[in-house]
Design a protein around this motif. Sequence first.
Motif, PDB file in Angstrom:
ATOM      1  N   THR A  28       0.833  -1.212   0.000  1.00  0.00           N
ATOM      2  CA  THR A  28       0.000   0.000   0.000  1.00  0.00           C
ATOM      3  C   THR A  28       0.860   1.250   0.000  1.00  0.00           C
ATOM      4  O   THR A  28       0.569   2.228  -0.693  1.00  0.00           O
ATOM      5  N   ALA A  31       2.277   1.824  -3.401  1.00  0.00           N
ATOM      6  CA  ALA A  31       1.257   2.305  -4.338  1.00  0.00           C
ATOM      7  C   ALA A  31       0.957   3.783  -4.118  1.00  0.00           C
ATOM      8  O   ALA A  31       0.806   4.548  -5.081  1.00  0.00           O
ATOM      9  N   ARG A  32       0.882   4.199  -2.862  1.00  0.00           N
ATOM     10  CA  ARG A  32       0.611   5.607  -2.572  1.00  0.00           C
ATOM     11  C   ARG A  32       1.758   6.498  -3.037  1.00  0.00           C
ATOM     12  O   ARG A  32       1.552   7.651  -3.424  1.00  0.00           O
ATOM     13  N   THR A  34       3.427   6.389  -5.676  1.00  0.00           N
ATOM     14  CA  THR A  34       3.361   6.679  -7.109  1.00  0.00           C
ATOM     15  C   THR A  34       2.229   7.640  -7.451  1.00  0.00           C
ATOM     16  O   THR A  34       2.122   8.073  -8.597  1.00  0.00           O
ATOM     17  N   GLN A  35       1.398   7.969  -6.475  1.00  0.00           N
ATOM     18  CA  GLN A  35       0.268   8.858  -6.711  1.00  0.00           C
ATOM     19  C   GLN A  35       0.688  10.303  -6.485  1.00  0.00           C
ATOM     20  O   GLN A  35       1.308  10.629  -5.478  1.00  0.00           O
ATOM     21  N   VAL A  36       0.343  11.166  -7.433  1.00  0.00           N
ATOM     22  CA  VAL A  36       0.643  12.587  -7.266  1.00  0.00           C
ATOM     23  C   VAL A  36      -0.296  13.198  -6.233  1.00  0.00           C
ATOM     24  O   VAL A  36       0.127  13.949  -5.356  1.00  0.00           O
ATOM     25  N   ALA A  37      -1.581  12.875  -6.327  1.00  0.00           N
ATOM     26  CA  ALA A  37      -2.558  13.394  -5.368  1.00  0.00           C
ATOM     27  C   ALA A  37      -2.483  12.617  -4.055  1.00  0.00           C
ATOM     28  O   ALA A  37      -2.211  11.413  -4.044  1.00  0.00           O
ATOM     29  N   ASP A  39      -3.753  10.731  -0.720  1.00  0.00           N
ATOM     30  CA  ASP A  39      -4.845   9.807  -0.463  1.00  0.00           C
ATOM     31  C   ASP A  39      -5.765  10.421   0.600  1.00  0.00           C
ATOM     32  O   ASP A  39      -5.422  10.486   1.775  1.00  0.00           O
ATOM     33  N   GLU A  84       2.265  10.983   4.700  1.00  0.00           N
ATOM     34  CA  GLU A  84       1.287  12.064   4.642  1.00  0.00           C
ATOM     35  C   GLU A  84       1.828  13.298   5.387  1.00  0.00           C
ATOM     36  O   GLU A  84       2.663  13.160   6.289  1.00  0.00           O
ATOM     37  N   ARG A 201       7.107  13.990  -1.081  1.00  0.00           N
ATOM     38  CA  ARG A 201       7.054  14.955  -2.170  1.00  0.00           C
ATOM     39  C   ARG A 201       7.418  16.343  -1.643  1.00  0.00           C
ATOM     40  O   ARG A 201       7.225  16.665  -0.468  1.00  0.00           O
TER      41      ARG A 201
END
Length: 375
Positions: A28, A31-32, A34-37, A39, A84, A201
């Motif tokens: 998980t 996977a997170r 690789t997400q630009v936005a 979660d 986060e 990021r």
Amino acid sequence: MDFAYTEEQRMLADSLRRLVQDEWGFATRRARATQVAMDARAWAQLAELGVLGLNISAEYGGFGEPPASLLPVHLELGRGLVSEPVIPSAVMSAALLVACADVAVRQRWLPALATGQVIMTVAYQEPGRRYETDPSLCRLTSAGDTGLQLSGTKHLVWHGAAAHAWLVSVRDADNEPVLLRVPADSKRVTVVDTPTLDRARCARLDFDRTPLASDAIVARGERARDGLAMALQWGVAALCAHAAGAMERLLEITIDYLKTRRQFGQPLAAFQVLQHRLADMLVAKEMGLSMAYVAAAALSEPDEGRRSRMLASAKLEAARAGRFVAQSAVQLHGGMGMTDELEVGDYFKRLTMVDQLLGDSAEQLAVLETLAALE
């Protein structure tokens, strides 16, 4: 300061560990990354558990926990490498607003931070100026009777693209430091989002005569300096606890691997030389944890010089211990430690980045040298 967990802190730490195990497992988490936005579901779960409003007073919709509560929370977040923006928003931005904003600003924004409805981050670093906290390149000018304009660049803004607003350090026409709250949807702003080494990021913010209302000003002068300093100090304390949690979990992963991996008919953990390295890693982890306690204690220290010395020393040790534990874990995993299939690499990258965030070791040594010269 008493660092024994209260019953409430113990329950929160236990609940948070279960949540992290369920929601920030290896697959998980990858996977997170690789997400630009961001979660939104994961952020809402942290808010529901009370993590985001932990140190915000009940008057503003939080729980009003003391600085020591950073330890159990960020230890658990560090164990799970939770990426986060808890530290930039719930810790640093909240601390800045509490330190220097007026009551009206606090009443408007602290409850939103506590519930997770609003994400803020602090934008203070400028290109070519490393960790300098006094703004120089970002300038605030008047634009008519009721308006303002902001021009300049901030970079390495922690989770800058995920924020709904940035707390930006600038200088006005009188060369006075000012802290601004700049909405992320403001006009004439360019945001360049970039992944970091540790799968978090950061962003570069370019302001080109960005129009702002006059109520965007959070603080001026010494209040602005004090507010930014307080934000960075709270951020360092939380980061030290995060690093201690990551070291603790990485040590557990390494021990399990050495107990499982066999060579010459026996587990690697049976070899004395590897036991010695594990012992050294344990000592380093305990040193990092001890200094995380020191960093949390520093937030309640009234003497500014002593507080700065404690935090700089804690950050230095968190970086040193984290680097040693991470590098040793990779070595003890052998060739497997260099592959992307094992999460040991994720912990290595996060602990490597701890040194770079909020002032590297050279910066902390400079702080200690300056304080020593003033004595």
